[in-house]
Structure formats: structure tokens, C-alpha cells
Design an enzyme around this catalytic site. Structure first.
Site, short mmCIF file in Angstrom:
data_model
loop_
_atom_site.label_atom_id
_atom_site.label_comp_id
_atom_site.label_asym_id
_atom_site.label_seq_id
_atom_site.Cartn_x
_atom_site.Cartn_y
_atom_site.Cartn_z
N GLN A 1 -9.57 25.56 38.30
CA GLN A 1 -8.95 26.09 37.22
C GLN A 1 -9.92 25.00 36.10
OE1 GLN A 1 -6.38 21.63 36.53
NE2 GLN A 1 -7.10 23.37 35.29
N CYS A 2 -9.75 25.59 34.67
CA CYS A 2 -10.63 24.52 33.97
C CYS A 2 -9.59 24.93 32.79
CB CYS A 2 -12.27 25.82 33.41
SG CYS A 2 -11.54 26.94 33.34
N ARG A 3 -9.93 25.26 31.47
CA ARG A 3 -9.32 25.06 30.17
C ARG A 3 -8.30 26.83 30.08
NH1 ARG A 3 -9.95 25.97 24.82
NH2 ARG A 3 -9.24 25.38 23.10
#
Length: 105
Positions: A61-63
């Protein structure tokens, strides 16, 4: 590329399923808010592959889902990973669905 929604991730957490969560945002973003995943910024993902599980599902995951998708593409192409899932919408989707007060950079 395989994807997972924030609702599916929450179900996995609630059911205490065995998986690894990796957050590929920069350290300052991770320190602002995170989902308790392992922080490996995108720039170092290829040199820290030894920290990534190969024997269970790994959710990246990231932003917003773009950097995590890039990380997955690199890991699949260069290291042959087959157990990676992109968190669709990233931490922004989590914030919107479950924690509107979560600070997100």
C-alpha cells in the site's frame, strides 16, 4: 495485477488472517499515519526484498495505490514474486471508508 479493497483488508485484519502489509510511502508519510504495515519506501524496495514474505499473501500500500502498483510491478518482474496484492486507493481509501479523522499527508 491483483488488487484488494480496503474493505477486504479490514476483513483480513478483523479475522486475524496471516498476511504481510507493506507500506511503500516515504518515512515521513508513514510517521504521519499508517496501518501498522512494514515501511519500505519505494526507492528501497528492490534492495530490501529479504524483508518481504514469499510464503503468505503480501498487501502493498501507499497513499493512493500508484506507488504500490509500481513496487509490485518491479518485484514481480525482477524477483518473480507471485503473492503480491495492491491496496486499491491506498491509505486515502482507508481514511475515506473507516477513519475520516486520520491525518494523511
Amino acid at each position: 495485477m491483483k488488487e484488494i479493497t480496503v474493505q477486504e483488508l479490514k476483513a483480513k485484519i478483523d479475522n486475524k488472517e496471516d498476511f504481510q502489509l507493506i507500506d511503500v510511502r516515504e518515512t515521513f508519510e508513514y510517521e504521519t499515519s499508517n496501518l501498522d504495515g512494514l515501511n519500505i519506501p519505494l526507492g528501497g524496495i528492490l534492495i530490501e526484498t529479504d524483508k518481504i514474505a514469499q510464503d503468505k499473501p503480501v498487501i502493498v500500500q501507499c497513499r493512493s495505490g500508484k506507488r504500490s502498483a509500481a513496487a509490485i510491478m518491479q518485484l514481480e518482474q525482477m524477483h518473480g514474486f507471485t503473492n503480491l496484492y495492491n491496496l486499491k486507493g491506498g491509505i486515502l481509501a482507508w481514511q475515506e471508508a473507516f477513519d475520516p479523522n486520520m491525518p494523511v499527508y
